[in-house]
Structure formats: C-alpha cells, structure tokens
Design a protein around this motif. Structure first.
Motif, PDB file in Angstrom:
ATOM      1  N   TYR A   1      43.257  54.971  60.887  1.00 40.08           N
ATOM      2  CA  TYR A   1      42.203  55.734  60.908  1.00 40.08           C
ATOM      3  C   TYR A   1      40.851  55.049  60.167  1.00 40.08           C
ATOM      4  CZ  TYR A   1      39.332  59.900  60.292  1.00 40.08           C
ATOM      5  OH  TYR A   1      38.484  60.650  60.196  1.00 40.08           O
ATOM      6  N   PHE A   2      39.845  55.329  60.813  1.00 37.17           N
ATOM      7  CA  PHE A   2      38.534  55.080  59.969  1.00 37.17           C
ATOM      8  C   PHE A   2      37.448  56.112  60.381  1.00 37.17           C
ATOM      9  CE2 PHE A   2      40.753  50.876  60.010  1.00 37.17           C
ATOM     10  CZ  PHE A   2      40.783  50.586  58.856  1.00 37.17           C
ATOM     11  N   ASP A   3      36.895  56.417  59.294  1.00 34.86           N
ATOM     12  CA  ASP A   3      35.830  57.574  59.755  1.00 34.86           C
ATOM     13  C   ASP A   3      34.277  57.158  59.505  1.00 34.86           C
ATOM     14  OD1 ASP A   3      35.365  57.137  56.833  1.00 34.86           O
ATOM     15  OD2 ASP A   3      36.441  59.093  56.445  1.00 34.86           O
ATOM     16  N   ASP A   4      33.741  55.890  59.446  1.00 36.48           N
ATOM     17  CA  ASP A   4      32.673  55.543  59.494  1.00 36.48           C
ATOM     18  C   ASP A   4      32.192  54.555  60.557  1.00 36.48           C
ATOM     19  OD1 ASP A   4      34.005  53.782  58.142  1.00 36.48           O
ATOM     20  OD2 ASP A   4      32.472  53.048  56.805  1.00 36.48           O
ATOM     21  N   ALA A   5      32.237  54.899  61.737  1.00 38.38           N
ATOM     22  CA  ALA A   5      32.171  54.132  63.000  1.00 38.38           C
ATOM     23  C   ALA A   5      30.925  53.253  62.846  1.00 38.38           C
ATOM     24  CB  ALA A   5      32.029  54.860  64.344  1.00 38.38           C
ATOM     25  N   ASP A   6      29.991  53.708  62.336  1.00 32.60           N
ATOM     26  CA  ASP A   6      28.652  53.000  62.249  1.00 32.60           C
ATOM     27  C   ASP A   6      28.767  51.437  61.696  1.00 32.60           C
ATOM     28  OD1 ASP A   6      27.340  55.010  63.180  1.00 32.60           O
ATOM     29  OD2 ASP A   6      26.513  55.683  61.459  1.00 32.60           O
ATOM     30  N   ASN A   7      29.721  51.414  60.734  1.00 25.56           N
ATOM     31  CA  ASN A   7      30.097  50.020  59.882  1.00 25.56           C
ATOM     32  C   ASN A   7      30.932  49.196  60.911  1.00 25.56           C
ATOM     33  OD1 ASN A   7      28.234  50.240  57.821  1.00 25.56           O
ATOM     34  ND2 ASN A   7      29.546  51.844  57.163  1.00 25.56           N
ATOM     35  N   ILE A   8      31.474  49.449  61.854  1.00 22.98           N
ATOM     36  CA  ILE A   8      32.838  48.769  62.621  1.00 22.98           C
ATOM     37  C   ILE A   8      32.172  47.379  63.137  1.00 22.98           C
ATOM     38  CG2 ILE A   8      32.021  49.590  64.981  1.00 22.98           C
ATOM     39  CD1 ILE A   8      34.871  49.261  65.420  1.00 22.98           C
ATOM     40  N   GLY A   9      30.715  47.161  63.113  1.00 16.40           N
ATOM     41  CA  GLY A   9      30.323  45.859  63.806  1.00 16.40           C
ATOM     42  C   GLY A   9      30.238  44.845  62.594  1.00 16.40           C
ATOM     43  N   TYR A  10      30.479  45.219  61.256  1.00 18.51           N
ATOM     44  CA  TYR A  10      30.581  44.209  60.221  1.00 18.51           C
ATOM     45  C   TYR A  10      31.822  43.569  60.077  1.00 18.51           C
ATOM     46  CZ  TYR A  10      25.940  46.352  59.640  1.00 18.51           C
ATOM     47  OH  TYR A  10      24.640  46.688  59.522  1.00 18.51           O
ATOM     48  N   THR A  11      32.817  44.232  60.626  1.00 19.10           N
ATOM     49  CA  THR A  11      34.217  43.494  60.552  1.00 19.10           C
ATOM     50  C   THR A  11      34.763  43.322  61.582  1.00 19.10           C
ATOM     51  OG1 THR A  11      34.354  45.271  58.688  1.00 19.10           O
ATOM     52  CG2 THR A  11      36.533  44.306  59.615  1.00 19.10           C
ATOM     53  N   LYS A  12      35.556  41.792  61.734  1.00 20.23           N
ATOM     54  CA  LYS A  12      36.265  41.390  63.020  1.00 20.23           C
ATOM     55  C   LYS A  12      37.651  41.903  62.976  1.00 20.23           C
ATOM     56  CE  LYS A  12      37.173  38.302  66.365  1.00 20.23           C
ATOM     57  NZ  LYS A  12      36.262  37.839  67.331  1.00 20.23           N
ATOM     58  N   ILE A  13      37.960  42.575  63.721  1.00 15.33           N
ATOM     59  CA  ILE A  13      39.267  43.036  64.024  1.00 15.33           C
ATOM     60  C   ILE A  13      40.161  42.491  64.624  1.00 15.33           C
ATOM     61  CG2 ILE A  13      40.574  45.269  64.709  1.00 15.33           C
ATOM     62  CD1 ILE A  13      37.952  46.764  64.171  1.00 15.33           C
ATOM     63  N   VAL A  14      41.349  41.952  64.231  1.00 15.50           N
ATOM     64  CA  VAL A  14      42.359  41.039  64.800  1.00 15.50           C
ATOM     65  C   VAL A  14      43.674  42.067  64.948  1.00 15.50           C
ATOM     66  CG1 VAL A  14      43.734  39.043  64.911  1.00 15.50           C
ATOM     67  CG2 VAL A  14      41.527  39.026  64.112  1.00 15.50           C
ATOM     68  N   VAL A  15      44.215  42.290  66.369  1.00 15.90           N
ATOM     69  CA  VAL A  15      45.252  42.910  66.474  1.00 15.90           C
ATOM     70  C   VAL A  15      46.479  42.213  66.814  1.00 15.90           C
ATOM     71  CG1 VAL A  15      46.412  44.854  67.967  1.00 15.90           C
ATOM     72  CG2 VAL A  15      43.954  44.760  67.541  1.00 15.90           C
ATOM     73  N   ASP A  16      47.447  42.215  65.884  1.00 16.19           N
ATOM     74  CA  ASP A  16      48.807  41.196  65.970  1.00 16.19           C
ATOM     75  C   ASP A  16      49.960  42.304  66.035  1.00 16.19           C
ATOM     76  OD1 ASP A  16      50.501  39.158  66.160  1.00 16.19           O
ATOM     77  OD2 ASP A  16      50.115  38.825  63.822  1.00 16.19           O
ATOM     78  N   GLY A  17      50.167  43.116  67.126  1.00 11.69           N
ATOM     79  CA  GLY A  17      51.173  43.831  67.085  1.00 11.69           C
ATOM     80  C   GLY A  17      50.732  44.999  68.128  1.00 11.69           C
ATOM     81  N   ASN A  18      51.408  45.969  67.986  1.00  9.91           N
ATOM     82  CA  ASN A  18      51.407  47.448  68.873  1.00  9.91           C
ATOM     83  C   ASN A  18      50.445  48.325  68.009  1.00  9.91           C
ATOM     84  OD1 ASN A  18      52.662  46.239  70.960  1.00  9.91           O
ATOM     85  ND2 ASN A  18      54.468  46.634  70.184  1.00  9.91           N
ATOM     86  N   ALA A  19      49.114  48.365  68.114  1.00  5.30           N
ATOM     87  CA  ALA A  19      48.292  49.328  67.270  1.00  5.30           C
ATOM     88  C   ALA A  19      47.626  50.488  67.952  1.00  5.30           C
ATOM     89  CB  ALA A  19      47.514  48.207  66.527  1.00  5.30           C
ATOM     90  N   ALA A  20      47.422  51.417  67.279  1.00  3.63           N
ATOM     91  CA  ALA A  20      46.318  52.503  67.755  1.00  3.63           C
ATOM     92  C   ALA A  20      45.418  52.853  66.869  1.00  3.63           C
ATOM     93  CB  ALA A  20      47.130  53.803  67.850  1.00  3.63           C
ATOM     94  N   LEU A  21      44.052  52.575  67.078  1.00  2.00           N
ATOM     95  CA  LEU A  21      42.950  52.526  66.065  1.00  2.00           C
ATOM     96  C   LEU A  21      42.199  53.878  66.432  1.00  2.00           C
ATOM     97  CD1 LEU A  21      41.130  51.605  63.777  1.00  2.00           C
ATOM     98  CD2 LEU A  21      40.049  50.018  65.473  1.00  2.00           C
ATOM     99  N   TYR A  22      42.107  54.903  65.452  1.00  2.00           N
ATOM    100  CA  TYR A  22      41.392  56.133  65.680  1.00  2.00           C
ATOM    101  C   TYR A  22      39.808  56.113  64.912  1.00  2.00           C
ATOM    102  CZ  TYR A  22      45.962  57.708  67.331  1.00  2.00           C
ATOM    103  OH  TYR A  22      46.869  57.919  68.326  1.00  2.00           O
ATOM    104  N   ILE A  23      38.915  56.309  65.654  1.00  5.98           N
ATOM    105  CA  ILE A  23      37.699  56.239  64.824  1.00  5.98           C
ATOM    106  C   ILE A  23      36.929  57.503  64.972  1.00  5.98           C
ATOM    107  CG2 ILE A  23      35.257  54.856  64.704  1.00  5.98           C
ATOM    108  CD1 ILE A  23      36.843  52.531  65.871  1.00  5.98           C
TER     109      ILE A  23
END
Length: 199
Positions: free
Chosen positions: A43-65
């Motif tokens: 879970y993350f609550d500041d979606a405006d900053n998502i573009g500054y981070t490269k997200i690599v998913v290595d598994g079965n994940a759920a991401l809530y923004i």
C-alpha cells in the motif's frame, strides 16, 4: 456487481506487508530508484511520486495506491517472468503508456483497476498492452494503433485510430473433469472454404 476500488484501497491501508518488508507507505520516503515487490499486498498513499521509482514485480503481488496516477507505463513497472500484479488505483490514471508486461500468452498476469472518473488515455502507439483494464467509472480513450491482449472494461470508450482487443479463453485446470469426455471436438473452420450462395 461493480467493484468498489476505493474501499479495497482503504482496506489495504491497514492490511499490507509494507511493515514486514521494511517499507514505508509513501513513495516519497522510499529513497530507492528501484522497488522490488515479492508476494503480498502493498500500500502507498502518495501516488504523485510513483513516477520517480522503478517498480519490479518478482512474485504474486497486489499494489494498492491511494490517489491519482499521471502515468503507468513500462518505465514505471516491470514484471519478471511468471510474476503477477494486481494494481489498484483509487483515483484516476490519466495516461496508460507503452506497457509490455508479463507473458503475452498470459495477459492475466497484469490487471489494472481504476476507481476514478477521469478520462484515461491509452497511448501505446504501435505497441501492445498485455493485461486487463477495469475502469467502471472512467472513459477510456485510445490513440493510434492500439492493441490490447487481455480485457477492457470501462464506462465508455472513445478513440482515434484502430483498436484491437484480443483475449485468451480460460483453460480448465488439470484436475478439472471433462463434463462430456465422449464428445468429439468441433472441426476448425476452413479459411479457403467459400461462403454458400445466397438464395
């Protein structure tokens, strides 16, 4: 029944693995240029900053923004082979860009859930979006030769150019019994066969 994306994101605020993984709930406080997600709900609550981070998913994940996201594309999210991601955004996703996520033969490996009402623009150019987009309250607007390999559910659909949506029919699991094992499979249509004459 329409999914209440906001309620799902709100529930993830207190039910996530961020603490166990040593992660904050704010992208601004990450301090990483790359964030690797394994199994679990995040879970993350500041979606405006998502573009500054490269997200690599290595598994079965759920991401809530919680909030709005300006851009979702290959420069933001990448899945390793065999991984899956369910991405829930409570607000708007304004631009869905060049995304070639997961396995083209398993488009269900990436699912994007949009809770907001703002228009979401799919601008992949001549690229392919592999995955499913669920935006029951939003208008989806496509630009250019857009190909979606997966599924698309939206309040309305507009666009300029060509839109092709392909899907993979569900396959039964190995332990699923055939309800009619003696039934012969239907023959494949012959592409060279001419249409019957109209009388």
């Amino acid at each position: 029944e329409i999914l209440d994306i906001q309620s799902l994101v709100d529930a993830a605020r207190s039910q996530n693995v961020n603490g166990a993984q040593g992660l904050p709930t704010s992208f601004a406080n990450l301090g990483y240029s790359e964030l690797r997600l394994t199994n679990g709900n995040y879970y993350f609550d500041d979606a405006d900053n998502i573009g500054y981070t490269k997200i690599v998913v290595d598994g079965n994940a759920a991401l809530y923004i919680n909030g709005d996201v300006d851009n979702i594309g290959a420069e933001v999210i990448r899945l390793t082979t065999g991984s899956t991601l369910d991405l829930y955004v409570s607000g708007a996703v304004r631009n869905i860009g060049h995304i070639y996520l997961g396995d083209k033969n398993a488009p269900s490996s990436f699912r994007l859930y949009i809770g907001g009402r703002e228009k979401a623009t799919v601008s992949v150019g001549n690229s392919i979006f592999n995955g499913a987009i669920y935006a029951p309250e939003a208008n989806i607007h496509y630009i250019g030769n857009t190909k979606i390999r997966g599924a698309l559910f939206a309040k309305s659909l507009t666009g300029t150019g060509n839109l092709v949506v392909g899907y993979a029919p569900p396959k039964p699991s190995e332990d699923c019994e055939d309800p009619d094992p003696d039934k012969e499979p239907e023959p494949e249509p012959d592409p060279n066969e001419e249409d019957p004459p109209v009388i």
